[in-house]
Write an enzyme that holds these catalytic residues in place. Structure first.
Site, mmCIF file in Angstrom:
data_model
loop_
_atom_site.group_PDB
_atom_site.id
_atom_site.type_symbol
_atom_site.label_atom_id
_atom_site.label_comp_id
_atom_site.label_asym_id
_atom_site.label_seq_id
_atom_site.Cartn_x
_atom_site.Cartn_y
_atom_site.Cartn_z
ATOM 1 N N ASN A 187 -6.488 -52.444 -2.262
ATOM 2 C CA ASN A 187 -7.103 -53.769 -2.266
ATOM 3 C C ASN A 187 -8.594 -53.574 -2.054
ATOM 4 O O ASN A 187 -9.071 -53.421 -0.933
ATOM 5 C CB ASN A 187 -6.487 -54.623 -1.157
ATOM 6 C CG ASN A 187 -7.068 -56.021 -1.123
ATOM 7 O OD1 ASN A 187 -8.041 -56.329 -1.819
ATOM 8 N ND2 ASN A 187 -6.472 -56.868 -0.313
ATOM 9 N N LYS A 246 -9.105 -51.654 1.324
ATOM 10 C CA LYS A 246 -7.908 -51.574 2.161
ATOM 11 C C LYS A 246 -6.851 -50.823 1.360
ATOM 12 O O LYS A 246 -6.735 -51.026 0.148
ATOM 13 C CB LYS A 246 -7.368 -52.981 2.471
ATOM 14 C CG LYS A 246 -8.062 -53.661 3.628
ATOM 15 C CD LYS A 246 -7.309 -54.929 4.027
ATOM 16 C CE LYS A 246 -8.211 -56.131 3.901
ATOM 17 N NZ LYS A 246 -7.584 -57.414 4.056
ATOM 18 N N HIS A 252 -3.969 -66.445 -4.021
ATOM 19 C CA HIS A 252 -2.976 -66.085 -2.980
ATOM 20 C C HIS A 252 -1.553 -66.023 -3.530
ATOM 21 O O HIS A 252 -0.572 -66.107 -2.786
ATOM 22 C CB HIS A 252 -2.998 -67.079 -1.792
ATOM 23 C CG HIS A 252 -4.237 -67.003 -0.962
ATOM 24 N ND1 HIS A 252 -4.899 -68.114 -0.497
ATOM 25 C CD2 HIS A 252 -4.943 -65.938 -0.519
ATOM 26 C CE1 HIS A 252 -5.956 -67.749 0.203
ATOM 27 N NE2 HIS A 252 -6.016 -66.420 0.205
ATOM 28 N N HIS A 274 -1.023 -70.787 3.349
ATOM 29 C CA HIS A 274 -1.550 -69.430 3.568
ATOM 30 C C HIS A 274 -2.919 -69.606 4.227
ATOM 31 O O HIS A 274 -3.908 -69.948 3.563
ATOM 32 C CB HIS A 274 -1.671 -68.666 2.241
ATOM 33 C CG HIS A 274 -2.278 -67.307 2.411
ATOM 34 N ND1 HIS A 274 -1.553 -66.139 2.250
ATOM 35 C CD2 HIS A 274 -3.529 -66.916 2.745
ATOM 36 C CE1 HIS A 274 -2.340 -65.100 2.487
ATOM 37 N NE2 HIS A 274 -3.549 -65.551 2.784
ATOM 38 N N GLY A 318 -5.660 -67.741 6.130
ATOM 39 C CA GLY A 318 -6.355 -66.557 6.613
ATOM 40 C C GLY A 318 -7.832 -66.878 6.683
ATOM 41 O O GLY A 318 -8.207 -68.023 6.960
ATOM 42 N N ARG A 368 -15.973 -70.722 3.757
ATOM 43 C CA ARG A 368 -16.077 -71.555 2.547
ATOM 44 C C ARG A 368 -15.797 -73.018 2.866
ATOM 45 O O ARG A 368 -14.949 -73.326 3.700
ATOM 46 C CB ARG A 368 -15.063 -71.085 1.486
ATOM 47 C CG ARG A 368 -15.394 -69.736 0.907
ATOM 48 C CD ARG A 368 -14.281 -69.226 -0.011
ATOM 49 N NE ARG A 368 -13.872 -67.902 0.403
ATOM 50 C CZ ARG A 368 -12.718 -67.315 0.070
ATOM 51 N NH1 ARG A 368 -11.858 -67.937 -0.706
ATOM 52 N NH2 ARG A 368 -12.435 -66.106 0.491
ATOM 53 N N ARG A 371 -9.966 -67.636 16.144
ATOM 54 C CA ARG A 371 -9.749 -67.379 17.578
ATOM 55 C C ARG A 371 -10.938 -67.857 18.409
ATOM 56 O O ARG A 371 -10.786 -68.490 19.452
ATOM 57 C CB ARG A 371 -9.534 -65.892 17.826
ATOM 58 C CG ARG A 371 -8.143 -65.433 17.518
ATOM 59 C CD ARG A 371 -8.088 -63.950 17.463
ATOM 60 N NE ARG A 371 -8.847 -63.459 16.305
ATOM 61 C CZ ARG A 371 -8.587 -62.331 15.671
ATOM 62 N NH1 ARG A 371 -7.643 -61.539 16.088
ATOM 63 N NH2 ARG A 371 -9.302 -61.971 14.622
ATOM 64 N N GLY A 419 -3.151 -64.864 8.881
ATOM 65 C CA GLY A 419 -3.680 -64.746 10.245
ATOM 66 C C GLY A 419 -3.595 -66.005 11.091
ATOM 67 O O GLY A 419 -3.041 -65.983 12.197
ATOM 68 N N ASN A 430 -0.351 -67.024 13.665
ATOM 69 C CA ASN A 430 -0.726 -66.808 15.073
ATOM 70 C C ASN A 430 -1.306 -68.002 15.816
ATOM 71 O O ASN A 430 -1.644 -67.880 16.988
ATOM 72 C CB ASN A 430 -1.752 -65.670 15.155
ATOM 73 C CG ASN A 430 -1.189 -64.371 14.628
ATOM 74 O OD1 ASN A 430 -0.201 -63.875 15.146
ATOM 75 N ND2 ASN A 430 -1.810 -63.834 13.593
HETATM 76 P P1 ADP Z 1 -7.782 -62.398 5.448
HETATM 77 O O1 ADP Z 1 -7.913 -63.628 4.633
HETATM 78 O O2 ADP Z 1 -9.075 -61.692 5.671
HETATM 79 O O3 ADP Z 1 -6.621 -61.491 5.048
HETATM 80 P P2 ADP Z 1 -6.169 -62.908 7.844
HETATM 81 O O4 ADP Z 1 -4.927 -63.376 7.163
HETATM 82 O O5 ADP Z 1 -6.142 -61.620 8.560
HETATM 83 O O6 ADP Z 1 -7.431 -62.963 6.884
HETATM 84 O O7 ADP Z 1 -6.587 -64.064 8.877
HETATM 85 C C1 ADP Z 1 -7.752 -63.972 9.606
HETATM 86 C C2 ADP Z 1 -7.869 -65.233 10.469
HETATM 87 O O8 ADP Z 1 -6.738 -65.307 11.347
HETATM 88 C C3 ADP Z 1 -9.112 -65.247 11.360
HETATM 89 O O9 ADP Z 1 -9.718 -66.528 11.303
HETATM 90 C C4 ADP Z 1 -8.529 -65.017 12.744
HETATM 91 O O10 ADP Z 1 -9.293 -65.625 13.740
HETATM 92 C C5 ADP Z 1 -7.202 -65.704 12.615
HETATM 93 N N1 ADP Z 1 -6.311 -65.293 13.706
HETATM 94 C C6 ADP Z 1 -5.794 -64.078 13.951
HETATM 95 N N2 ADP Z 1 -5.087 -64.082 15.112
HETATM 96 C C7 ADP Z 1 -5.163 -65.344 15.604
HETATM 97 C C8 ADP Z 1 -4.669 -66.003 16.783
HETATM 98 N N3 ADP Z 1 -3.919 -65.363 17.681
HETATM 99 N N4 ADP Z 1 -4.965 -67.312 16.945
HETATM 100 C C9 ADP Z 1 -5.712 -67.970 16.050
HETATM 101 N N5 ADP Z 1 -6.211 -67.415 14.930
HETATM 102 C C10 ADP Z 1 -5.948 -66.117 14.714
#
Ligand code: ADP
Length: 373
Positions: A8, A15, A156, A184, A186, A217, A259, A305, A309
């Site tokens: 990726n 990655k 996505h 989705h 992230g 964005r 976070r 993410g 989470n």
């Molecule tokens: P990408 O689009 O780069 O693949 P990810 O799917 O890894 O991104 O998501 C990244 C996002 O997830 C970030 O905004 C991060 O703060 C959020 N995130 C990760 N862990 C947590 C958590 N425990 N609580 C809230 N947000 C989280």
């Protein structure tokens, strides 16, 4: 056992993962970051790939799967990369100038390194090839739209395909009979309405800028804002930078990481609280739209993410919707876990699920299929 090398390649990082496409277990993986930056991990993508090869050592994959962001209208499924296909990617870069050129750098470096195995491109757009004209057409002058390939594509898709199949497993139903709404969330974020395994609507458009509020964005915005800022003296590159990299949570609060925004909001920071309200408002806007588009849903699913989470985000998205048969189990929602799970109440007509996505595994499987292994 079929070992797949998944690549990726992004603007400043590569990655990668080496995994078994059948079991999904990863042998090794990593990320070369800050490519091209002073003091970064590598001077360019070729050098980054050489570092990855050094880690791989004697490992030799049977096939290499590449994530490609934009497949345009032409690539609606995973495709074995030939020189002709690679040349077409160059042309598609017009549609995705921020992403495709970077994907291509990774493809060139990996094809040079593993010249004797098939390389397969897996597109973020492919899952949305099922969108109908009403969902993908922008109400623009038709001649202009045709001439410039302007329509909605959606992104996505690899994640949506993986998550939809997992949801069917978890629910114990055939995917063909399920109506799903998948968030989705992230750094980039979108939502998809999936009817019987087919994408019928999604929030990202011609580019990954449309739709939800994201890390950096803006998502949906009145295009008139751009004319207004243009008349005020901002240039096209400045507007591009503003909407793609300087907006969203970052633009509103100073940090694009969910976070940090949540921690600030919990600590009483009203700017962060207001930004979250905008973020949640947009999620609910699309939830309503897709409930109607599908004529009701069997399940609402959170992934990536934030989706996996952030109990707060999930709660704020579905709260107060008991009238629509959507009832969150607040305890199940707040329990943290890395497993696919149900977080709705037993009496909820619409199931609410958290399903960790696995784009690498999905790419690996599609690469194996496309290569005919
Ligand atoms: P990408 O689009 O780069 O693949 P990810 O799917 O890894 O991104 O998501 C990244 C996002 O997830 C970030 O905004 C991060 O703060 C959020 N995130 C990760 N862990 C947590 C958590 N425990 N609580 C809230 N947000 C989280």
């Amino acid at each position: 056992m079929t070992t797949v090398f998944v690549v990726n390649s992004g603007s400043s990082s590569i990655k990668w993962e080496l995994l078994d496409a059948e079991s999904g277990s990863a042998y090794s993986g990593g990320i070369v970051e800050r490519i091209g930056e002073p003091g970064g991990g590598a001077a360019n993508h070729d050098e980054g790939m050489q570092q990855i090869l050094a880690v791989l050592g004697d490992e030799h994959p049977a096939v290499v799967g590449h994530r490609v962001v934009h497949g345009g209208a032409e690539f609606s499924e995973a495709t074995v990369i030939t020189d002709e296909v690679e040349a077409r990617f160059d042309e598609l870069s017009v549609l995705a100038p921020l992403h495709n050129p970077e994907n291509l750098k990774g493809i060139r470096a990996a094809r040079a390194a593993f010249a004797d195995v098939p390389h397969v491109a897996v597109f973020d757009t492919a899952f949305h090839a099922t969108l109908g004209p009403a969902a993908y057409t922008y109400a623009l002058d038709a001649t202009v739209a045709r001439e410039h390939g302007i329509r909605r594509y959606g992104f996505h898709g690899t994640s949506y395909r993986y998550v939809a199949n997992k949801a069917a497993e978890l629910l114990g139903h055939e995917l063909a009979g399920l109506k799903l709404i998948v968030f989705h969330l992230g750094n980039g974020a979108s939502v998809c309405a999936i009817d019987g395994g087919r994408s019928i609507d999604t929030s990202m458009g011609m580019t990954p800028l449309e739709g939800l509020v994201m890390g950096t964005r803006s998502g949906d915005i009145d295009p008139g804002v751009l004319f207004h800022l243009g008349r005020a003296g901002m240039t096209l590159p400045q507007l591009d930078q503003l909407l793609n990299r300087g907006s969203g949570l970052l633009g509103m609060t100073g940090t694009g990481d969910m976070r940090d925004v949540q921690a600030a909001a919990d600590g009483g920071d009203t700017t962060a609280q207001e930004a979250l309200a905008v973020y949640f408002h947009r999620l609910r806007h699309y939830l309503g739209a897709y409930l109607v588009a599908l004529g009701g849903a069997d399940a609402i699913i959170f992934t990536a993410g934030v989706g996996e989470n952030s109990p707060t985000t999930r709660r704020e998205t579905v709260s107060g919707l008991g009238g629509f048969g959507i009832e969150l189990d607040v305890h199940a929602n707040s329990r943290s876990s890395s497993q696919a799970r149900v977080i709705s109440r037993h009496d909820s007509a619409v199931k609410i699920l958290v399903i960790p996505t696995n784009e690498e595994l999905q790419i690996a499987r599609e690469a194996v299929d496309a290569a005919g292994l």
